[in-house]
Design an enzyme around this catalytic site. Sequence first.
Site, PDB file in Angstrom:
ATOM      1  N   PHE A 140     -22.336  53.255   4.419  1.00 32.62           N
ATOM      2  CA  PHE A 140     -21.436  54.217   3.761  1.00 32.62           C
ATOM      3  C   PHE A 140     -20.666  53.599   2.585  1.00 32.62           C
ATOM      4  O   PHE A 140     -20.838  54.003   1.423  1.00 32.62           O
ATOM      5  CB  PHE A 140     -20.491  54.784   4.836  1.00 32.62           C
ATOM      6  N   ASP A 172     -29.618  44.168   3.268  1.00 39.72           N
ATOM      7  CA  ASP A 172     -29.260  45.022   4.399  1.00 39.72           C
ATOM      8  C   ASP A 172     -30.368  44.984   5.452  1.00 39.72           C
ATOM      9  O   ASP A 172     -31.555  44.985   5.124  1.00 39.72           O
ATOM     10  CB  ASP A 172     -29.063  46.464   3.891  1.00 39.72           C
ATOM     11  N   THR A 203     -10.948  45.302   8.192  1.00 34.06           N
ATOM     12  CA  THR A 203     -10.366  46.578   8.618  1.00 34.06           C
ATOM     13  C   THR A 203      -8.922  46.416   9.087  1.00 34.06           C
ATOM     14  O   THR A 203      -8.537  45.337   9.548  1.00 34.06           O
ATOM     15  CB  THR A 203     -11.217  47.145   9.780  1.00 34.06           C
ATOM     16  N   ASP A 204      -8.165  47.498   9.004  1.00 30.67           N
ATOM     17  CA  ASP A 204      -6.793  47.482   9.543  1.00 30.67           C
ATOM     18  C   ASP A 204      -6.795  47.442  11.076  1.00 30.67           C
ATOM     19  O   ASP A 204      -5.767  47.170  11.693  1.00 30.67           O
ATOM     20  CB  ASP A 204      -5.990  48.688   9.036  1.00 30.67           C
ATOM     21  N   GLU A 205      -7.965  47.722  11.704  1.00 26.51           N
ATOM     22  CA  GLU A 205      -8.012  47.758  13.182  1.00 26.51           C
ATOM     23  C   GLU A 205      -7.744  46.393  13.813  1.00 26.51           C
ATOM     24  O   GLU A 205      -7.463  46.321  15.001  1.00 26.51           O
ATOM     25  CB  GLU A 205      -9.367  48.293  13.664  1.00 26.51           C
ATOM     26  N   TYR A 210     -15.278  46.069  18.674  1.00 31.09           N
ATOM     27  CA  TYR A 210     -15.472  46.119  17.213  1.00 31.09           C
ATOM     28  C   TYR A 210     -14.338  45.371  16.495  1.00 31.09           C
ATOM     29  O   TYR A 210     -14.594  44.461  15.695  1.00 31.09           O
ATOM     30  CB  TYR A 210     -15.530  47.580  16.723  1.00 31.09           C
ATOM     31  N   LYS A 224     -14.367  41.924  14.217  1.00 34.33           N
ATOM     32  CA  LYS A 224     -13.912  41.838  12.818  1.00 34.33           C
ATOM     33  C   LYS A 224     -12.784  40.797  12.700  1.00 34.33           C
ATOM     34  O   LYS A 224     -12.728  40.050  11.726  1.00 34.33           O
ATOM     35  CB  LYS A 224     -13.430  43.207  12.317  1.00 34.33           C
TER      36      LYS A 224
HETATM   37  P1  NAD Z   1     -21.764  51.396   8.004  1.00 38.41           P
HETATM   38  O1  NAD Z   1     -22.002  51.287   9.460  1.00 38.41           O
HETATM   39  O2  NAD Z   1     -21.893  52.734   7.354  1.00 38.41           O
HETATM   40  O3  NAD Z   1     -22.756  50.406   7.223  1.00 38.41           O
HETATM   41  C1  NAD Z   1     -22.994  49.098   7.660  1.00 38.41           C
HETATM   42  C2  NAD Z   1     -24.210  48.567   6.932  1.00 38.41           C
HETATM   43  O4  NAD Z   1     -24.414  47.205   7.333  1.00 38.41           O
HETATM   44  C3  NAD Z   1     -25.511  49.323   7.262  1.00 38.41           C
HETATM   45  O5  NAD Z   1     -26.215  49.586   6.079  1.00 38.41           O
HETATM   46  C4  NAD Z   1     -26.263  48.369   8.174  1.00 38.41           C
HETATM   47  O6  NAD Z   1     -27.673  48.519   8.076  1.00 38.41           O
HETATM   48  C5  NAD Z   1     -25.795  47.020   7.645  1.00 38.41           C
HETATM   49  N1  NAD Z   1     -25.882  45.961   8.665  1.00 38.41           N
HETATM   50  C6  NAD Z   1     -25.425  45.987   9.934  1.00 38.41           C
HETATM   51  N2  NAD Z   1     -25.720  44.837  10.564  1.00 38.41           N
HETATM   52  C7  NAD Z   1     -26.369  44.060   9.671  1.00 38.41           C
HETATM   53  C8  NAD Z   1     -26.948  42.760   9.725  1.00 38.41           C
HETATM   54  N3  NAD Z   1     -26.894  42.042  10.855  1.00 38.41           N
HETATM   55  N4  NAD Z   1     -27.518  42.251   8.613  1.00 38.41           N
HETATM   56  C9  NAD Z   1     -27.577  42.987   7.468  1.00 38.41           C
HETATM   57  N5  NAD Z   1     -27.083  44.238   7.363  1.00 38.41           N
HETATM   58  C10 NAD Z   1     -26.480  44.771   8.463  1.00 38.41           C
HETATM   59  O7  NAD Z   1     -20.336  50.772   7.756  1.00 38.41           O
HETATM   60  P2  NAD Z   1     -19.217  51.132   6.667  1.00 38.41           P
HETATM   61  O8  NAD Z   1     -18.360  52.198   7.210  1.00 38.41           O
HETATM   62  O9  NAD Z   1     -19.854  51.292   5.334  1.00 38.41           O
HETATM   63  O10 NAD Z   1     -18.379  49.774   6.708  1.00 38.41           O
HETATM   64  C11 NAD Z   1     -18.721  48.682   5.871  1.00 38.41           C
HETATM   65  C12 NAD Z   1     -17.746  47.557   6.094  1.00 38.41           C
HETATM   66  O11 NAD Z   1     -16.416  48.008   5.855  1.00 38.41           O
HETATM   67  C13 NAD Z   1     -17.734  47.014   7.523  1.00 38.41           C
HETATM   68  O12 NAD Z   1     -17.573  45.617   7.461  1.00 38.41           O
HETATM   69  C14 NAD Z   1     -16.526  47.667   8.170  1.00 38.41           C
HETATM   70  O13 NAD Z   1     -16.008  46.846   9.192  1.00 38.41           O
HETATM   71  C15 NAD Z   1     -15.588  47.753   6.981  1.00 38.41           C
HETATM   72  N6  NAD Z   1     -14.587  48.834   7.011  1.00 38.41           N
HETATM   73  C16 NAD Z   1     -14.990  50.131   7.193  1.00 38.41           C
HETATM   74  C17 NAD Z   1     -14.034  51.147   7.139  1.00 38.41           C
HETATM   75  C18 NAD Z   1     -14.416  52.596   7.305  1.00 38.41           C
HETATM   76  O14 NAD Z   1     -13.533  53.445   7.378  1.00 38.41           O
HETATM   77  N7  NAD Z   1     -15.690  52.952   7.330  1.00 38.41           N
HETATM   78  C19 NAD Z   1     -12.698  50.821   6.916  1.00 38.41           C
HETATM   79  C20 NAD Z   1     -12.327  49.473   6.764  1.00 38.41           C
HETATM   80  C21 NAD Z   1     -13.296  48.489   6.787  1.00 38.41           C
HETATM   81  O1  DAU Z   2      -9.393  51.900  10.474  1.00 42.01           O
HETATM   82  C1  DAU Z   2     -10.595  51.518   9.866  1.00 42.01           C
HETATM   83  C2  DAU Z   2     -11.744  51.824  10.778  1.00 42.01           C
HETATM   84  O2  DAU Z   2     -11.952  53.229  10.734  1.00 42.01           O
HETATM   85  C3  DAU Z   2     -13.035  51.085  10.406  1.00 42.01           C
HETATM   86  O3  DAU Z   2     -12.825  49.712  10.554  1.00 42.01           O
HETATM   87  C4  DAU Z   2     -14.189  51.543  11.300  1.00 42.01           C
HETATM   88  O4  DAU Z   2     -15.397  50.918  10.870  1.00 42.01           O
HETATM   89  C5  DAU Z   2     -14.334  53.045  11.173  1.00 42.01           C
HETATM   90  O5  DAU Z   2     -15.344  53.513  12.029  1.00 42.01           O
HETATM   91  C6  DAU Z   2     -13.005  53.734  11.509  1.00 42.01           C
HETATM   92  O6  DAU Z   2     -12.713  53.585  12.921  1.00 42.01           O
HETATM   93  P1  DAU Z   2     -12.051  54.778  13.773  1.00 42.01           P
HETATM   94  O7  DAU Z   2     -12.296  54.529  15.190  1.00 42.01           O
HETATM   95  O8  DAU Z   2     -10.639  55.009  13.347  1.00 42.01           O
HETATM   96  O9  DAU Z   2     -12.933  56.023  13.184  1.00 42.01           O
HETATM   97  P2  DAU Z   2     -13.628  57.244  13.937  1.00 42.01           P
HETATM   98  O10 DAU Z   2     -14.100  58.170  12.856  1.00 42.01           O
HETATM   99  O11 DAU Z   2     -14.611  56.797  14.952  1.00 42.01           O
HETATM  100  O12 DAU Z   2     -12.421  57.937  14.707  1.00 42.01           O
HETATM  101  C7  DAU Z   2     -11.284  58.427  13.990  1.00 42.01           C
HETATM  102  C8  DAU Z   2     -10.345  59.052  15.019  1.00 42.01           C
HETATM  103  O13 DAU Z   2     -10.968  60.246  15.539  1.00 42.01           O
HETATM  104  C9  DAU Z   2     -10.072  58.189  16.220  1.00 42.01           C
HETATM  105  O14 DAU Z   2      -8.744  58.435  16.672  1.00 42.01           O
HETATM  106  C10 DAU Z   2     -11.055  58.686  17.284  1.00 42.01           C
HETATM  107  C11 DAU Z   2     -11.140  60.176  16.966  1.00 42.01           C
HETATM  108  N1  DAU Z   2     -12.413  60.842  17.266  1.00 42.01           N
HETATM  109  C12 DAU Z   2     -13.563  60.271  16.797  1.00 42.01           C
HETATM  110  C13 DAU Z   2     -14.792  60.842  17.030  1.00 42.01           C
HETATM  111  C14 DAU Z   2     -16.072  60.214  16.538  1.00 42.01           C
HETATM  112  C15 DAU Z   2     -12.440  62.040  17.973  1.00 42.01           C
HETATM  113  O15 DAU Z   2     -11.399  62.575  18.384  1.00 42.01           O
HETATM  114  N2  DAU Z   2     -13.655  62.619  18.190  1.00 42.01           N
HETATM  115  C16 DAU Z   2     -14.837  62.073  17.778  1.00 42.01           C
HETATM  116  O16 DAU Z   2     -15.921  62.663  18.060  1.00 42.01           O
END
Ligand code: NAD
Ligand code: DAU
Length: 339
Positions: A11, A33, A123-125, A150, A154
């Site tokens: 993403f 990737d 991540t902030d998590e 997770y 991280k």
């Molecule tokens: P995502 O799951 O959509 O994408 C992850 C990508 O990494 C995929 O394309 C997957 O194929 C690739 N990948 C996974 N394992 C791999 C490996 N071993 N070798 C090579 N490629 C691999 O994740 P995202 O939401 O785009 O998140 C990207 C980064 O940002 C992550 O490090 C996540 O922790 C961080 N992050 C995400 C969010 C969020 O809200 N989505 C917020 C803060 C930080």
């Molecule tokens: O804070 C950053 C993080 O945000 C990233 O590091 C992670 O990669 C990303 O997946 C995201 O984690 P969350 O757990 O916060 O995101 P998620 O979309 O899974 O859930 C958001 C909130 O919604 C959380 O409180 C759980 C709730 N939820 C989620 C799903 C999938 C529901 O209530 N129903 C659902 O079906």
Amino acid sequence: MKLLVTGGAGFIGTNFIKYWLEKYPADDIVNFDKLTYAGNLENLKDVEDNPHYKFIKGDVVDPDDVRIAIQEVDTIVHFAAESHVDRSILSPAAFIKSNVLGTQVLLDAAIENKIKRFHHISTDEVFGSLNLDSKSKFDENTPYDPHSPYSASKAGSDHLVRAYFHTYGLPITISNCSNNFGPYHFPEKLIPLAITNLLEGKKIPVYGDGKYVRDWLYVDDHCRAIDLILNKGVIGETYLIGGMTDGISNLSIIELICGIMSKDFDRSIESVKDRPGHDRRYSVDWSKIKKDLGWQPAHDFKQWLQKTIEWYTNNQTWWRRVKSGEYQEYYQKQYADRK
Ligand code: NAD
Ligand code: DAU
């Protein structure tokens, strides 16, 4: 710059590659990737013939794969990770491998290849959970307190990145960002799941009481923050990145989505069992990156939520293929003879 973007088919990586190639058309990008279930090369169809873009399939855990990908780059932006909290609860091992071991393999290769900058996306998590009734926020000095496999993985990777800076002098930066939303968000996460379920006539599963709070940020704002950190950030520093949503609950977000999509809220949700170890609230103080690098979020949540809903409404082929698993055939067809 010559960038190695790990996890570029996911993403945020997808959005970052598109952002970077548009803003810096003379730079070169290698997208490295593994194409797990979350990696989708269809996202990048519009750039695959760009001479400044190259895709290499490989695993960050495998030093041989990494050795091939790292040649000819000077900068690494490390997105690759297993990213979904619920999957980490069901099956933690892949998170430890990709997120912790994978980061260590990449760090070693970065040293060997004298990489000029290793930027780690986190991540902030990692900071754990805030109380609902407080106004407190995470900042760069908040102690780590991860609660899910997770976030623990991280946190482990963040510590390794910092250790390589202190021990080996690797030029690193780290950013810890809050929840992103926008195009190409995998429909297992709350916002795209809610939108696509409504488009399919299904209900939205709400975990527990639904009063959980995240700090939402439009993905383009995250990409712009990474850009500033790469260009102006101080080596060894960590920057927190967050949004403008100010305490909005999951239920309120779902209500907004239902309103925009003209669906009845009460009939569109179903209460389901809560996520174990569910963090109650996240909120990010982004004053350091504002003060030091001049960044602040630019995309209003409600306006860009509406645009995101429009994107999913107009790109049904994309998410329907993702939900059915068909998108995974694309790599075979498109890249079988390009290795
Ligand atoms: P995502 O799951 O959509 O994408 C992850 C990508 O990494 C995929 O394309 C997957 O194929 C690739 N990948 C996974 N394992 C791999 C490996 N071993 N070798 C090579 N490629 C691999 O994740 P995202 O939401 O785009 O998140 C990207 C980064 O940002 C992550 O490090 C996540 O922790 C961080 N992050 C995400 C969010 C969020 O809200 N989505 C917020 C803060 C930080
Ligand atoms: O804070 C950053 C993080 O945000 C990233 O590091 C992670 O990669 C990303 O997946 C995201 O984690 P969350 O757990 O916060 O995101 P998620 O979309 O899974 O859930 C958001 C909130 O919604 C959380 O409180 C759980 C709730 N939820 C989620 C799903 C999938 C529901 O209530 N129903 C659902 O079906």
